[in-house]
Write a protein that holds these residues in place. Structure first.
Motif, mmCIF file in Angstrom:
data_model
loop_
_atom_site.group_PDB
_atom_site.id
_atom_site.type_symbol
_atom_site.label_atom_id
_atom_site.label_comp_id
_atom_site.label_asym_id
_atom_site.label_seq_id
_atom_site.Cartn_x
_atom_site.Cartn_y
_atom_site.Cartn_z
ATOM 1 N N GLY A 97 3.039 -3.335 1.690
ATOM 2 C CA GLY A 97 4.180 -3.454 0.977
ATOM 3 C C GLY A 97 4.523 -2.194 0.520
ATOM 4 O O GLY A 97 5.650 -1.844 0.548
ATOM 5 N N LEU A 143 9.000 -6.153 2.720
ATOM 6 C CA LEU A 143 7.996 -5.283 2.400
ATOM 7 C C LEU A 143 7.680 -5.498 0.713
ATOM 8 O O LEU A 143 6.808 -5.436 0.234
ATOM 9 N N GLY A 144 9.014 -5.225 -0.038
ATOM 10 C CA GLY A 144 8.875 -5.607 -1.416
ATOM 11 C C GLY A 144 8.165 -6.655 -1.834
ATOM 12 O O GLY A 144 7.193 -6.948 -2.696
ATOM 13 N N LEU A 152 5.949 -8.561 0.067
ATOM 14 C CA LEU A 152 4.481 -8.565 0.190
ATOM 15 C C LEU A 152 3.792 -7.627 -0.646
ATOM 16 O O LEU A 152 2.587 -7.996 -1.164
ATOM 17 N N GLY A 153 4.517 -6.483 -1.180
ATOM 18 C CA GLY A 153 3.767 -5.811 -2.287
ATOM 19 C C GLY A 153 3.603 -6.380 -3.551
ATOM 20 O O GLY A 153 2.539 -6.387 -4.103
#
Length: 228
Positions: free
Chosen positions: A58, A98-99, A101-102
């Motif tokens: 992420g 992605l954010g 997941l991070g």
């Protein structure tokens, strides 16, 4: 307030980048034995692999997305036939995934670290600040998505691109492109810039080693001969 905003978005980026680069160089020169990721896997494994993988996928994706999205000149996007609207939707979709997941990975890592007495006791304050700062920064980034959905024409995205490109080309008229934008965007940018100030004083310096490892691909073969 205007003077403060001009400082934050016109001068502060150069302070942050200077501390980021010089701080990393001094850290490597004077404290090489502290230049490591400080893994705690041997103390408590927990959900380290899952959390670490999600977080790294992420955060690296978000960083590269911001880097390419903000600093790629508009003429390049136009030459590729990518409209403002398409780029806006791509940024929201990729950034959201992605954010997300991070943040999930970071929450797993935070739970692992603070739910274990040994890990919590040996975690220095700088790491606590780092992890919480990253969590807030990523969270603010996700909060910008609903506002971006109200500006699908991409005009606001272009303003942030202009700001970033004027900063890296040392033009003094960058700040007005951020001043006047919604507060959540300004907070996200501020937290993101401040992360670069925190970077040299934490375990994050090991990221430099990750980039440097690419040089191994071009390194000469290492010959190993058995003893006679």
């Amino acid at each position: 307030m205007d003077y403060l905003q001009y400082f934050i978005f016109g001068i502060y980026p150069y302070i942050a980048l200077t501390i980021f680069l010089l701080g990393s160089l001094v850290r490597f020169e004077r404290e090489q034995y502290t230049w490591r990721s400080e893994s705690t896997q041997m103390i408590h494994r927990g959900q380290l692999r899952l959390g670490s993988n999600l977080f790294h996928i992420g955060i690296i994706g978000v960083f590269l997305g911001h880097l390419g999205g903000l600093l790629t000149p508009m003429v390049v996007w136009q030459a590729l036939g990518v409209t403002h609207e398409a780029k806006q939707i791509l940024a929201m979709t990729a950034g959201g995934i992605l954010g997300g997941l991070g943040i999930i990975g970071l929450l797993i890592l935070l739970y692992r670290r603070f739910s274990n007495e040994r890990l919590a006791a040996m975690t220095p304050m700088r790491d606590k600040v780092l992890l919480l700062w990253l969590l807030v920064t990523l969270g603010l980034g996700l909060l910008t998505i609903p506002l971006s959905m109200a500006h699908l024409n991409g005009d606001m995205m272009v303003m942030f691109m202009e700001w970033a490109q004027r900063i890296v080309t040392f033009r003094g008229d960058a700040a007005p492109f951020v001043i006047g934008s919604p507060l959540v965007f300004q907070l996200h940018i501020f937290f993101g810039m401040t992360f670069f100030i925190i970077f040299p004083f934490t375990r994050m310096v090991h990221v430099w080693s990750g980039f440097a490892s690419v040089t191994y691909l071009g390194r000469a073969w290492q010959l190993v001969r058995p003893r006679a």
